[in-house]
Design an enzyme around this catalytic site. Structure first.
Site, short mmCIF file in Angstrom:
data_model
loop_
_atom_site.label_atom_id
_atom_site.label_comp_id
_atom_site.label_asym_id
_atom_site.label_seq_id
_atom_site.Cartn_x
_atom_site.Cartn_y
_atom_site.Cartn_z
N GLY A 152 122.95 57.29 85.68
CA GLY A 152 122.21 56.04 85.66
C GLY A 152 120.73 56.24 85.40
N CYS A 153 119.95 56.27 86.47
CA CYS A 153 118.49 56.29 86.33
C CYS A 153 117.97 57.61 85.75
CB CYS A 153 117.84 56.00 87.68
SG CYS A 153 118.25 54.34 88.30
N VAL A 154 118.63 58.73 86.06
CA VAL A 154 118.20 60.01 85.49
C VAL A 154 118.41 60.00 83.98
CG1 VAL A 154 118.72 62.48 85.38
CG2 VAL A 154 118.47 61.35 87.59
N THR A 202 116.02 57.67 82.21
CA THR A 202 114.67 58.22 82.20
C THR A 202 114.54 59.34 81.18
OG1 THR A 202 114.31 57.60 84.51
CG2 THR A 202 112.93 59.37 83.61
#
Length: 210
Positions: free
Chosen positions: A145-147, A150
């Site tokens: 998800g966020c990793v 990013t």
């Protein structure tokens, strides 16, 4: 199948000046009582090592957390409708605080975001540019998800992403492995924490000699 991956898995490297990003290792993702919890015990330990070396080398360290106030809930309505558990991350609650085991120092910023990428809707790109950073060591949660979001945005902003595999985690082991493989093929260098620590030690030694 091997022919499909010809030309992939190149190495972008650390660049001249990396920054350490700690993505969403807040209490809402580390406390077993939270509906958003990931198994991040080993990840926290790995990040502790990286923080120690990055600080010794005098490199920028930036944290992110996810927090929703009234306006944020409106802006992220579609995301929250998809993942209602995000409402746990109420602005001002303990759930949005960085896990105390890797607490930021006073000068280390904690950027608040509403969506997956640490770059979207935050001043991260400007902050890294001001620090003359050219690569980012991305740690935290979740890998899929966020990793991942990013890392992709970091590349698209012109930074070289490095992902220490032991310093990122996910709720789904299969998603974790699949996304590490895909990141390494297309977007960033997935390496061991030991390799990152060795590089940071070299930078710290060079700083001490300067």
């Amino acid at each position: 199948m091997e022919r499909c991956f010809q030309g992939f898995h190149g190495r972008a490297g650390f660049g001249r000046r990396p920054a350490l990003l700690v993505v969403d290792v807040n209490v809402g993702f580390t406390d077993p009582r939270s509906p958003l919890v990931c198994d991040l015990e080993g990840v926290v330990t790995a990040i502790q090592r990286l923080l120690e070396e990055a600080r010794r080398a005098g490199l920028p360290v930036v944290y992110t957390t996810v927090a929703y106030d009234a306006l944020g809930k409106r802006a992220a309505r579609a995301f929250i409708d998809k993942v209602p558990a995000l409402l746990t991350l109420e602005a001002g609650s303990r759930w949005v605080e960085i896990d105390p085991r890797i607490a930021p120092l006073a000068q280390e910023p904690v950027l608040v975001k509403l969506f997956a990428s640490a770059f979207f809707g935050t001043p991260l790109a400007s902050l890294l540019a001001a620090e003359e950073v050219d690569s980012v060591i991305v740690t935290g949660a979740s890998t899929s998800g966020c990793v991942r979001a990013t890392v992709v945005d970091a590349l698209q902003h012109g930074y070289r992403p490095i992902v220490p595999r032991e310093a990122v985690g996910d709720r789904d082991p299969q998603a974790h492995q699949a996304n590490l493989s895909d990141i390494d093929a297309k977007y960033g260098d997935v390496v061991s924490v030991d390799e990152v620590v060795a590089h940071l030690e070299e930078l710290a030694a060079a700083t001490a000699e300067a």
